[in-house]
Design a protein around this motif. Structure first.
Motif, PDB file in Angstrom:
ATOM      1  N   ARG A   1     -29.836 -29.803 -60.469  1.00  0.00           N
ATOM      2  CA  ARG A   1     -29.673 -28.390 -60.830  1.00  0.00           C
ATOM      3  C   ARG A   1     -28.300 -27.849 -60.452  1.00  0.00           C
ATOM      4  N   THR A   2     -27.610 -28.544 -59.558  1.00  0.00           N
ATOM      5  CA  THR A   2     -26.298 -28.059 -59.102  1.00  0.00           C
ATOM      6  C   THR A   2     -25.159 -28.949 -59.586  1.00  0.00           C
ATOM      7  N   ALA A   3     -25.444 -29.854 -60.499  1.00  0.00           N
ATOM      8  CA  ALA A   3     -24.430 -30.810 -60.971  1.00  0.00           C
ATOM      9  C   ALA A   3     -23.255 -30.119 -61.658  1.00  0.00           C
ATOM     10  N   GLN A   4     -23.490 -28.962 -62.289  1.00  0.00           N
ATOM     11  CA  GLN A   4     -22.414 -28.286 -63.015  1.00  0.00           C
ATOM     12  C   GLN A   4     -21.448 -27.543 -62.090  1.00  0.00           C
ATOM     13  N   PHE A   5     -21.796 -27.394 -60.824  1.00  0.00           N
ATOM     14  CA  PHE A   5     -20.919 -26.693 -59.896  1.00  0.00           C
ATOM     15  C   PHE A   5     -19.910 -27.659 -59.300  1.00  0.00           C
ATOM     16  N   GLY A   6     -18.664 -27.241 -59.300  1.00  0.00           N
ATOM     17  CA  GLY A   6     -17.608 -28.094 -58.783  1.00  0.00           C
ATOM     18  C   GLY A   6     -17.220 -27.731 -57.361  1.00  0.00           C
ATOM     19  N   GLN A   7     -16.176 -28.384 -56.906  1.00  0.00           N
ATOM     20  CA  GLN A   7     -15.680 -28.184 -55.551  1.00  0.00           C
ATOM     21  C   GLN A   7     -15.229 -26.742 -55.331  1.00  0.00           C
ATOM     22  N   SER A   8     -14.647 -26.111 -56.347  1.00  0.00           N
ATOM     23  CA  SER A   8     -14.164 -24.740 -56.194  1.00  0.00           C
ATOM     24  C   SER A   8     -15.317 -23.779 -55.912  1.00  0.00           C
ATOM     25  N   THR A   9     -16.465 -24.023 -56.508  1.00  0.00           N
ATOM     26  CA  THR A   9     -17.636 -23.176 -56.266  1.00  0.00           C
ATOM     27  C   THR A   9     -18.126 -23.352 -54.836  1.00  0.00           C
ATOM     28  N   ILE A  10     -18.165 -24.589 -54.392  1.00  0.00           N
ATOM     29  CA  ILE A  10     -18.601 -24.869 -53.019  1.00  0.00           C
ATOM     30  C   ILE A  10     -17.636 -24.237 -52.021  1.00  0.00           C
ATOM     31  N   LEU A  11     -16.336 -24.339 -52.289  1.00  0.00           N
ATOM     32  CA  LEU A  11     -15.349 -23.713 -51.405  1.00  0.00           C
ATOM     33  C   LEU A  11     -15.489 -22.196 -51.406  1.00  0.00           C
ATOM     34  N   ALA A  12     -15.844 -21.622 -52.552  1.00  0.00           N
ATOM     35  CA  ALA A  12     -16.062 -20.168 -52.626  1.00  0.00           C
ATOM     36  C   ALA A  12     -17.255 -19.758 -51.775  1.00  0.00           C
ATOM     37  N   VAL A  13     -18.317 -20.569 -51.808  1.00  0.00           N
ATOM     38  CA  VAL A  13     -19.492 -20.273 -50.984  1.00  0.00           C
ATOM     39  C   VAL A  13     -19.140 -20.389 -49.505  1.00  0.00           C
TER      40      VAL A  13
ATOM     41  N   ARG B   1     -29.930  -8.044 -42.132  1.00  0.00           N
ATOM     42  CA  ARG B   1     -29.532  -8.194 -43.533  1.00  0.00           C
ATOM     43  C   ARG B   1     -28.469  -9.280 -43.677  1.00  0.00           C
ATOM     44  N   ILE B   2     -27.475  -9.237 -42.805  1.00  0.00           N
ATOM     45  CA  ILE B   2     -26.402 -10.229 -42.850  1.00  0.00           C
ATOM     46  C   ILE B   2     -26.954 -11.625 -42.576  1.00  0.00           C
ATOM     47  N   ASN B   3     -27.883 -11.724 -41.630  1.00  0.00           N
ATOM     48  CA  ASN B   3     -28.494 -13.009 -41.315  1.00  0.00           C
ATOM     49  C   ASN B   3     -29.224 -13.567 -42.539  1.00  0.00           C
ATOM     50  N   GLY B   4     -29.895 -12.709 -43.291  1.00  0.00           N
ATOM     51  CA  GLY B   4     -30.561 -13.147 -44.521  1.00  0.00           C
ATOM     52  C   GLY B   4     -29.555 -13.678 -45.528  1.00  0.00           C
ATOM     53  N   ASP B   5     -28.403 -12.976 -45.656  1.00  0.00           N
ATOM     54  CA  ASP B   5     -27.350 -13.448 -46.558  1.00  0.00           C
ATOM     55  C   ASP B   5     -26.876 -14.841 -46.157  1.00  0.00           C
ATOM     56  N   LEU B   6     -26.653 -15.034 -44.868  1.00  0.00           N
ATOM     57  CA  LEU B   6     -26.202 -16.348 -44.392  1.00  0.00           C
ATOM     58  C   LEU B   6     -27.246 -17.429 -44.670  1.00  0.00           C
ATOM     59  N   GLY B   7     -28.508 -17.090 -44.496  1.00  0.00           N
ATOM     60  CA  GLY B   7     -29.577 -18.059 -44.765  1.00  0.00           C
ATOM     61  C   GLY B   7     -29.603 -18.485 -46.227  1.00  0.00           C
ATOM     62  N   ARG B   8     -29.451 -17.502 -47.125  1.00  0.00           N
ATOM     63  CA  ARG B   8     -29.446 -17.834 -48.555  1.00  0.00           C
ATOM     64  C   ARG B   8     -28.233 -18.690 -48.919  1.00  0.00           C
ATOM     65  N   LEU B   9     -27.073 -18.328 -48.374  1.00  0.00           N
ATOM     66  CA  LEU B   9     -25.875 -19.120 -48.656  1.00  0.00           C
ATOM     67  C   LEU B   9     -25.993 -20.533 -48.091  1.00  0.00           C
ATOM     68  N   GLY B  10     -26.567 -20.651 -46.910  1.00  0.00           N
ATOM     69  CA  GLY B  10     -26.761 -21.972 -46.311  1.00  0.00           C
ATOM     70  C   GLY B  10     -27.723 -22.819 -47.120  1.00  0.00           C
ATOM     71  N   GLY B  11     -28.777 -22.194 -47.642  1.00  0.00           N
ATOM     72  CA  GLY B  11     -29.726 -22.924 -48.479  1.00  0.00           C
ATOM     73  C   GLY B  11     -29.087 -23.423 -49.759  1.00  0.00           C
ATOM     74  N   LEU B  12     -28.234 -22.585 -50.350  1.00  0.00           N
ATOM     75  CA  LEU B  12     -27.532 -22.987 -51.562  1.00  0.00           C
ATOM     76  C   LEU B  12     -26.584 -24.156 -51.281  1.00  0.00           C
ATOM     77  N   LEU B  13     -25.859 -24.067 -50.182  1.00  0.00           N
ATOM     78  CA  LEU B  13     -24.949 -25.143 -49.808  1.00  0.00           C
ATOM     79  C   LEU B  13     -25.715 -26.442 -49.558  1.00  0.00           C
ATOM     80  N   LYS B  14     -26.857 -26.339 -48.889  1.00  0.00           N
ATOM     81  CA  LYS B  14     -27.679 -27.526 -48.628  1.00  0.00           C
ATOM     82  C   LYS B  14     -28.140 -28.168 -49.940  1.00  0.00           C
ATOM     83  N   LEU B  15     -28.516 -27.337 -50.900  1.00  0.00           N
ATOM     84  CA  LEU B  15     -28.929 -27.848 -52.200  1.00  0.00           C
ATOM     85  C   LEU B  15     -27.790 -28.606 -52.869  1.00  0.00           C
TER      86      LEU B  15
END
Length: 123
Positions: free
Chosen positions: A86-98, A65-79
């Protein structure tokens, strides 16, 4: 194979070992951690067998389950790193939170990993 160890043959001798309450609890806990009955655990330890680790399947599922969470977070970061519109509205603070969430998830995974293979003969 000795006659006493043949399949289907019942053991006919019993050993009595007096123990204190705390010793009884410790032995029962060790047997449970080894995935064995108390009798089997004591028989194997008493004969000098090395008790090996047992995999805790509940913890393995938690790791998956944890590995799946990491995969989803990694995919979001890669995007985000590809400058997708689609991710233009997200700023540095969002990326740092991820990134912080990924780090916390890695710590959680490390804690679960220490429980996955439980030592059978050590407390």
């Amino acid at each position: 194979m000795s006659e006493e160890k043949k399949p289907g043959k019942k053991r006919s001798h019993h050993l009595r070992v007096p123990v204190f309450d705390d010793e009884k609890e410790a032995i029962e806990a060790q047997a449970a951690r080894a995935g064995m009955s108390v009798a089997r655990y004591l028989r194997e330890v008493g004969q000098g067998y090395q008790i090996k680790g047992v995999v805790d399947y509940e913890q393995v599922r938690e790791l998956a389950r944890i590995n799946g969470d990491l995969g989803r977070l990694g995919g979001l970061l890669k995007l985000w790193l590809t400058d997708d519109v689609r991710t233009a509205q997200f700023g540095q603070s969002t990326i740092l939170a991820v990134l912080s969430k990924i780090e916390a998830t890695q710590e959680e995974m490390g804690k679960v990993m220490t429980k996955v293979v439980m030592p059978r003969s050590e407390p």
